[in-house]
Design a protein around this motif. Structure first.
Motif, PDB file in Angstrom:
ATOM      1  N   HIS A 156       0.730  -1.332  -0.146  1.00  0.00           N
ATOM      2  CA  HIS A 156       0.087   0.053  -0.008  1.00  0.00           C
ATOM      3  C   HIS A 156       0.776   1.408   0.072  1.00  0.00           C
ATOM      4  CE1 HIS A 156      -3.476   2.425   0.876  1.00  0.00           C
ATOM      5  NE2 HIS A 156      -2.612   3.115   1.804  1.00  0.00           N
ATOM      6  N   ARG A 157       1.895   1.158   0.828  1.00  0.00           N
ATOM      7  CA  ARG A 157       2.743   2.415   0.943  1.00  0.00           C
ATOM      8  C   ARG A 157       3.658   2.797  -0.562  1.00  0.00           C
ATOM      9  NH1 ARG A 157       5.723   0.575   6.136  1.00  0.00           N
ATOM     10  NH2 ARG A 157       7.221   2.019   5.651  1.00  0.00           N
ATOM     11  N   SER A 158       3.854   1.553  -1.233  1.00  0.00           N
ATOM     12  CA  SER A 158       4.609   1.649  -2.251  1.00  0.00           C
ATOM     13  C   SER A 158       3.634   2.272  -3.568  1.00  0.00           C
ATOM     14  CB  SER A 158       4.912   0.289  -3.047  1.00  0.00           C
ATOM     15  OG  SER A 158       5.847  -0.528  -1.930  1.00  0.00           O
ATOM     16  N   ILE A 159       2.266   1.653  -3.240  1.00  0.00           N
ATOM     17  CA  ILE A 159       1.326   2.409  -4.431  1.00  0.00           C
ATOM     18  C   ILE A 159       1.225   3.923  -4.140  1.00  0.00           C
ATOM     19  CG2 ILE A 159      -1.101   2.412  -5.101  1.00  0.00           C
ATOM     20  CD1 ILE A 159      -0.771  -0.896  -4.660  1.00  0.00           C
ATOM     21  N   GLU A 160       1.082   4.204  -2.834  1.00  0.00           N
ATOM     22  CA  GLU A 160       1.028   5.622  -2.472  1.00  0.00           C
ATOM     23  C   GLU A 160       2.265   6.496  -3.126  1.00  0.00           C
ATOM     24  OE1 GLU A 160      -2.495   6.201  -1.114  1.00  0.00           O
ATOM     25  OE2 GLU A 160      -1.288   7.402   0.227  1.00  0.00           O
ATOM     26  N   ALA A 161       3.310   5.767  -2.767  1.00  0.00           N
ATOM     27  CA  ALA A 161       4.462   6.675  -3.039  1.00  0.00           C
ATOM     28  C   ALA A 161       4.652   6.753  -4.466  1.00  0.00           C
ATOM     29  CB  ALA A 161       5.741   6.057  -2.678  1.00  0.00           C
ATOM     30  N   SER A 162       4.186   6.034  -5.316  1.00  0.00           N
ATOM     31  CA  SER A 162       4.329   5.957  -6.690  1.00  0.00           C
ATOM     32  C   SER A 162       3.171   6.893  -7.140  1.00  0.00           C
ATOM     33  CB  SER A 162       3.994   4.599  -7.348  1.00  0.00           C
ATOM     34  OG  SER A 162       5.025   3.627  -6.798  1.00  0.00           O
ATOM     35  N   THR A 163       2.067   6.580  -7.036  1.00  0.00           N
ATOM     36  CA  THR A 163       0.989   7.388  -7.379  1.00  0.00           C
ATOM     37  C   THR A 163       0.943   8.807  -6.896  1.00  0.00           C
ATOM     38  OG1 THR A 163      -0.386   6.612  -5.806  1.00  0.00           O
ATOM     39  CG2 THR A 163      -0.548   5.643  -7.597  1.00  0.00           C
ATOM     40  N   ASN A 164       1.646   9.118  -5.886  1.00  0.00           N
ATOM     41  CA  ASN A 164       1.740  10.552  -5.362  1.00  0.00           C
ATOM     42  C   ASN A 164       3.040  11.286  -5.933  1.00  0.00           C
ATOM     43  OD1 ASN A 164      -0.617  10.525  -3.833  1.00  0.00           O
ATOM     44  ND2 ASN A 164       0.429   9.692  -2.029  1.00  0.00           N
ATOM     45  N   SER A 165       3.656  10.554  -6.752  1.00  0.00           N
ATOM     46  CA  SER A 165       5.137  11.170  -6.970  1.00  0.00           C
ATOM     47  C   SER A 165       4.883  12.006  -8.325  1.00  0.00           C
ATOM     48  CB  SER A 165       6.056   9.996  -7.301  1.00  0.00           C
ATOM     49  OG  SER A 165       5.509   9.275  -8.768  1.00  0.00           O
ATOM     50  N   ARG A 166       5.818  13.080  -8.422  1.00  0.00           N
ATOM     51  CA  ARG A 166       5.838  13.959  -9.750  1.00  0.00           C
ATOM     52  C   ARG A 166       6.740  13.400 -10.649  1.00  0.00           C
ATOM     53  NH1 ARG A 166       1.976  17.217  -7.908  1.00  0.00           N
ATOM     54  NH2 ARG A 166       2.616  18.782  -6.496  1.00  0.00           N
ATOM     55  N   VAL A 167       7.910  12.663 -10.268  1.00  0.00           N
ATOM     56  CA  VAL A 167       8.872  11.816 -11.118  1.00  0.00           C
ATOM     57  C   VAL A 167       8.861  10.654 -10.433  1.00  0.00           C
ATOM     58  CG1 VAL A 167      11.097  11.770 -12.133  1.00  0.00           C
ATOM     59  CG2 VAL A 167       9.679  14.007 -11.776  1.00  0.00           C
ATOM     60  N   MET A 168       8.816   9.700 -11.305  1.00  0.00           N
ATOM     61  CA  MET A 168       9.116   8.071 -10.907  1.00  0.00           C
ATOM     62  C   MET A 168      10.345   7.542 -11.744  1.00  0.00           C
ATOM     63  SD  MET A 168       6.721   4.844  -9.998  1.00  0.00           S
ATOM     64  CE  MET A 168       7.685   3.400  -9.238  1.00  0.00           C
ATOM     65  N   LEU A 169      11.460   7.066 -11.223  1.00  0.00           N
ATOM     66  CA  LEU A 169      12.422   6.342 -11.790  1.00  0.00           C
ATOM     67  C   LEU A 169      12.155   4.953 -11.614  1.00  0.00           C
ATOM     68  CD1 LEU A 169      15.611   8.570 -10.497  1.00  0.00           C
ATOM     69  CD2 LEU A 169      14.046   9.025 -12.599  1.00  0.00           C
ATOM     70  N   VAL A 170      12.528   4.010 -12.676  1.00  0.00           N
ATOM     71  CA  VAL A 170      12.499   2.900 -12.708  1.00  0.00           C
ATOM     72  C   VAL A 170      13.801   2.192 -13.123  1.00  0.00           C
ATOM     73  CG1 VAL A 170      11.120   0.561 -13.308  1.00  0.00           C
ATOM     74  CG2 VAL A 170      10.117   2.683 -13.316  1.00  0.00           C
ATOM     75  N   ILE A 171      14.582   1.416 -12.280  1.00  0.00           N
ATOM     76  CA  ILE A 171      15.956   1.347 -12.601  1.00  0.00           C
ATOM     77  C   ILE A 171      16.287  -0.400 -12.557  1.00  0.00           C
ATOM     78  CG2 ILE A 171      18.539   1.721 -11.971  1.00  0.00           C
ATOM     79  CD1 ILE A 171      17.251   4.429 -10.472  1.00  0.00           C
ATOM     80  N   GLY A 172      16.767  -0.864 -13.540  1.00  0.00           N
ATOM     81  CA  GLY A 172      17.521  -2.113 -13.378  1.00  0.00           C
ATOM     82  C   GLY A 172      16.188  -3.153 -13.236  1.00  0.00           C
ATOM     83  N   THR A 173      15.054  -3.110 -13.890  1.00  0.00           N
ATOM     84  CA  THR A 173      14.159  -4.148 -13.886  1.00  0.00           C
ATOM     85  C   THR A 173      13.459  -4.621 -15.190  1.00  0.00           C
ATOM     86  OG1 THR A 173      12.195  -4.903 -12.500  1.00  0.00           O
ATOM     87  CG2 THR A 173      12.531  -2.516 -12.991  1.00  0.00           C
ATOM     88  N   SER A 174      13.489  -5.769 -15.249  1.00  0.00           N
ATOM     89  CA  SER A 174      12.829  -6.442 -16.571  1.00  0.00           C
ATOM     90  C   SER A 174      11.306  -5.766 -16.597  1.00  0.00           C
ATOM     91  CB  SER A 174      12.963  -7.846 -16.635  1.00  0.00           C
ATOM     92  OG  SER A 174      12.448  -8.535 -15.863  1.00  0.00           O
ATOM     93  N   SER A 175      10.897  -5.493 -15.277  1.00  0.00           N
ATOM     94  CA  SER A 175       9.260  -5.177 -15.446  1.00  0.00           C
ATOM     95  C   SER A 175       8.351  -6.168 -15.928  1.00  0.00           C
ATOM     96  CB  SER A 175       9.337  -3.743 -16.314  1.00  0.00           C
ATOM     97  OG  SER A 175       9.766  -2.912 -15.689  1.00  0.00           O
ATOM     98  N   VAL A 176       8.566  -7.640 -15.601  1.00  0.00           N
ATOM     99  CA  VAL A 176       7.703  -8.492 -15.840  1.00  0.00           C
ATOM    100  C   VAL A 176       6.995  -8.987 -14.491  1.00  0.00           C
ATOM    101  CG1 VAL A 176       9.030  -9.382 -17.700  1.00  0.00           C
ATOM    102  CG2 VAL A 176       9.369 -10.302 -15.463  1.00  0.00           C
ATOM    103  N   VAL A 177       7.917  -8.814 -13.095  1.00  0.00           N
ATOM    104  CA  VAL A 177       7.032  -9.274 -12.199  1.00  0.00           C
ATOM    105  C   VAL A 177       6.175  -8.336 -11.574  1.00  0.00           C
ATOM    106  CG1 VAL A 177       7.652  -9.816  -9.563  1.00  0.00           C
ATOM    107  CG2 VAL A 177       9.381 -10.662 -11.695  1.00  0.00           C
ATOM    108  N   GLN A 178       4.973  -9.013 -11.063  1.00  0.00           N
ATOM    109  CA  GLN A 178       3.724  -8.134 -10.928  1.00  0.00           C
ATOM    110  C   GLN A 178       3.752  -8.438  -9.207  1.00  0.00           C
ATOM    111  OE1 GLN A 178       2.324  -6.057 -12.291  1.00  0.00           O
ATOM    112  NE2 GLN A 178       2.717  -6.707 -14.394  1.00  0.00           N
TER     113      GLN A 178
END
Ligand code: BV8
Ligand code: ZN
Length: 243
Positions: free
Chosen positions: A171-193
């Motif tokens: 829940h805290r991860s979703i809050e931080a992501s959806t409230n962010s102005r900028v989000m960086l995604v670093i070094g992930t294949s972005s397949v894991v949910q």
């Protein structure tokens, strides 16, 4: 690349809230094998075959050999300039949250404060009987470690495939992501949910999203920035020259 890095740095400088999601790729330059690249192999097993409750139920000793191999390997490495740059970024941004899929503990070692380890931590063990969680940094726990309190079999305190994430941390991860102005995604294949969806949720709420990765991913086309290269080279350049 220079132009994109400068443009992204300007977005970061203006952002009061920043979220970062990292994956195995940020630890690759420290010498930690990634999950899906060539390094994701151990004795001809895919890491994803061993990081499951089924594998542990079937052969706990084999799974403990795999985790002891990772504990031993990670005990010999340290954080790299990309981990370090995120510690600097945290001190430069008013509201900063680091969300990691990695269980290697290298962000903690580098000094990150506001950190959410959504897949757990390799250095923590949990009793399968009394559920007590302890931090134990010894590289090799043996293949059948027992709980000091009740004698139950210990397991790594990580989230395996098919296991639900800690609801509060998610829940805290979703809050931080959806409230962010900028989000960086670093070094992930972005397949894991559900980790891979965080950046898309951020984007749907108006955040600028930037991917820093050695290769394109399923999320690349949704990104405002997609910087292809090594985290250890790109991330430090985002925080250089801020002061
Ligand atoms: C769950 C802990 C509810 C263990 C890990 C929806 C659709 C499809 C599948 C699912 C879905 N929902 C759930 C699932 C199932 C599953 C899943 O996502 N499967 C995938 C494979 C399709 N998800 C789950 O089971 C999650 N649970 O959703 O609960 C539920 C419950 C029951 C049934 C269904 C749902 C739990 C997932 C957590 C699994 N645990 N780790 C351990 O580590 O020992 S995940 C594991 O993979 C690691 O944490 C790792 O970090 C993570 C993701 O991998 P990456 O970090 O991306 O690493 P990878 O190697 O893949 O990529 C590295 C990237 O870096 C590459 O792109 C490479 O190019 C790049 N790179 C390399 N070097 C560099 C670099 N980049 C920059 N610089 C470099 N130098
Ligand atoms: Zn116990």
């Amino acid at each position: 690349m220079e132009k994109e890095i400068n443009a992204l740095r300007e977005k970061l400088r203006k952002a009061d809230r920043v979220a970062v999601l990292t994956g195995a790729g940020i630890s690759a330059e420290s010498g930690v094998p990634t999950f899906r690249g060539s390094g994701g192999l151990w004795r001809n097993y895919q890491a994803t075959d061993l990081a499951t409750p089924q594998a542990f139920a079937k052969d706990p000793e084999l799974v403990w050999e795999f985790y002891n191999w990772r504990r031993d390997l990670i005990s010999k490495v340290t954080y790299n300039p990309a981990h370090r740059a995120l510690v600097d970024l945290e001190s430069l941004v008013p509201n900063f949250t680091l969300i990691t899929q990695n269980v290697d503990g290298l962000h903690l070692l580098a000094g990150s404060q506001n950190l959410l380890e959504i897949h757990g931590n390799l250095w923590k063990v949990r009793c399968t009987r009394c559920r007590e969680i302890t931090l134990d940094r010894s590289p090799d726990l043996g293949t059948s470690p027992k709980c000091k309190t009740c004698g139950g079999l210990l397991r790594p305190h990580v989230i395996w495939f098919g296991e639900s994430l800690d609801q509060d941390i998610l829940h805290r991860s979703i809050e931080a992501s959806t409230n962010s102005r900028v989000m960086l995604v670093i070094g992930t294949s972005s397949v894991v949910q559900p980790a891979a969806s965080l950046a898309l949720e951020a984007k749907s709420r108006g955040a600028v999203v930037a991917e820093i990765n050695l290769e394109r991913t399923p999320n690349s086309s949704s990104m405002d920035f997609s910087l292809i290269g090594k985290a250890g080279e790109i991330v430090p350049r985002l925080v250089e020259g801020w002061k």
